[in-house]
Design a protein around this motif. Sequence first.
Motif, PDB file in Angstrom:
ATOM      1  N   PRO A  33       0.887  -1.315  -0.056  1.00  0.00           N
ATOM      2  CA  PRO A  33      -0.108   0.243   0.047  1.00  0.00           C
ATOM      3  C   PRO A  33       0.936   1.358   0.040  1.00  0.00           C
ATOM      4  O   PRO A  33       2.176   1.247   0.376  1.00  0.00           O
ATOM      5  N   GLU A  34       0.373   2.438  -0.292  1.00  0.00           N
ATOM      6  CA  GLU A  34       0.757   3.824   0.029  1.00  0.00           C
ATOM      7  C   GLU A  34      -0.177   4.618   0.526  1.00  0.00           C
ATOM      8  O   GLU A  34      -1.669   4.407   0.136  1.00  0.00           O
ATOM      9  N   GLY A  35       0.382   5.360   1.457  1.00  0.00           N
ATOM     10  CA  GLY A  35      -0.615   6.057   2.107  1.00  0.00           C
ATOM     11  C   GLY A  35      -0.414   6.407   3.528  1.00  0.00           C
ATOM     12  O   GLY A  35       0.895   5.965   3.984  1.00  0.00           O
ATOM     13  N   GLY A  78       1.544  15.674   2.649  1.00  0.00           N
ATOM     14  CA  GLY A  78       1.873  14.773   3.909  1.00  0.00           C
ATOM     15  C   GLY A  78       3.221  14.798   4.262  1.00  0.00           C
ATOM     16  O   GLY A  78       3.849  14.939   5.218  1.00  0.00           O
ATOM     17  N   TYR A  79       4.144  14.545   3.087  1.00  0.00           N
ATOM     18  CA  TYR A  79       5.588  14.269   3.265  1.00  0.00           C
ATOM     19  C   TYR A  79       6.208  15.515   3.357  1.00  0.00           C
ATOM     20  O   TYR A  79       7.024  15.491   4.318  1.00  0.00           O
ATOM     21  N   ALA A  80       5.718  16.421   2.679  1.00  0.00           N
ATOM     22  CA  ALA A  80       6.385  17.893   3.074  1.00  0.00           C
ATOM     23  C   ALA A  80       5.882  18.361   4.452  1.00  0.00           C
ATOM     24  O   ALA A  80       6.776  19.253   5.055  1.00  0.00           O
ATOM     25  N   TYR A  89      -6.240  12.748   1.013  1.00  0.00           N
ATOM     26  CA  TYR A  89      -6.060  13.382   2.376  1.00  0.00           C
ATOM     27  C   TYR A  89      -5.955  14.767   2.649  1.00  0.00           C
ATOM     28  O   TYR A  89      -5.513  15.528   1.576  1.00  0.00           O
ATOM     29  N   ILE A  90      -6.373  14.946   3.713  1.00  0.00           N
ATOM     30  CA  ILE A  90      -6.389  16.403   4.283  1.00  0.00           C
ATOM     31  C   ILE A  90      -5.365  16.485   5.672  1.00  0.00           C
ATOM     32  O   ILE A  90      -5.466  15.632   6.443  1.00  0.00           O
TER      33      ILE A  90
END
Length: 247
Positions: free
Chosen positions: A108-110, A223-225, A244-245
């Motif tokens: 998965p990714e997330g 999200g990474y940033a 995603y928020i």
Amino acid sequence: MKKTITVLITCFIISSFSTQLSFKDAQLKYPRVKQAYKDKSKCISKLLKSHNISNAEIYIRAFKLEEKIEVWAKEKTDVTYKLITSYPFCFSSGGLGPKRQQGDYQIPEGFYVIDRFNPESNFHLSLGINYPNASDKIKSNHHRLGGDIFIHGSCFSVGCIPITDDWIEELYILSVEAKNAGQTSIPVHIFPFYLNEDNYEKHIKDTSISGNHSKFWTNLKEGYAYFETNRTVPTIEVSEEGHYIFK
């Protein structure tokens, strides 16, 4: 007679509380966990001490292309995380892009959390993640999304992340210690690759890599940033469209 019953009930309540086990104590009843602590607890203590951490909360992030897991930690009372160690994947299945159905072999990714500790895993020890999450359920067009995704031992898997028996013992102990110290949610964020600006631009332009994932990866990049900028884990919500928020 009433007094005797009251005394007996009181004694039973006190006895029940006194026999309750901590999460760590419960885990230590399993032979593999007990042996892992015997073999690894000193090096884990030394690792945390070297970063001035005594009461750890941890954050895990994984990168599929680089086949690496990073473990970040902070003192429970601190705000920001420090990178304390990393582990290589021992094996990887599928390709870049999210997992959208059972049997697609995809990791998965997330944005996930650890939702299970398995001290009697078929793959030595394993930490389950809550795939499919709310976003996965909205974005998938399939009725059977699959599940039982773990970070675990051994060196083979389909859709999970194996890091060998040796390394899973360390990660398992770090996770047990964090949960035992009161961390109610251990985040596990899985990315296709390091989503810094240069790397993102390089891969997003290569359609043989990005395929139809560019919008999804752009969302993951937020999200990474957020973590790269703040060194804190964002609060994450999911929109009606499955995006995603980050807050």
